[in-house]
Design a protein around this motif. Sequence first.
Motif: not given
Length: 105
Positions: A79-97
């Motif tokens: 989807x590089x033709x249009x600007x997109x906002x990516x909202x990420x959530x990382x579900x792992x509890x380990x901060x290192x991961x």
Amino acid sequence: WQALFGLISQVPHLETFNDIGLGGAGNLRDQPELTCLLLLQCLEGVAAEIATAGGENRVVAKLTAEADVEAFCDVLRIINRTPVIVELTFSDKKIEVVKAQQKRL
């Protein structure tokens, strides 16, 4: 991509794939958002949706520790033709991961 495209091509009456409405998807090459969403559904450890809010395209994704971050980024390139906002959530509890996943992004 080839496996997914082959499946959809061979089953022309398929109306939904993983709860995503295809509605006569036709040529997926002309629908990058739908193609991206379908491919994201195929990635282990990734739950994502694409929405349009206020005229902006958004990809809202949750990644588990098992998520293939590189494959996730590859799919987003569709989807590089249009600007997109990516909202990420990382579900792992380990901060290192989580930090390791963020570094790979």
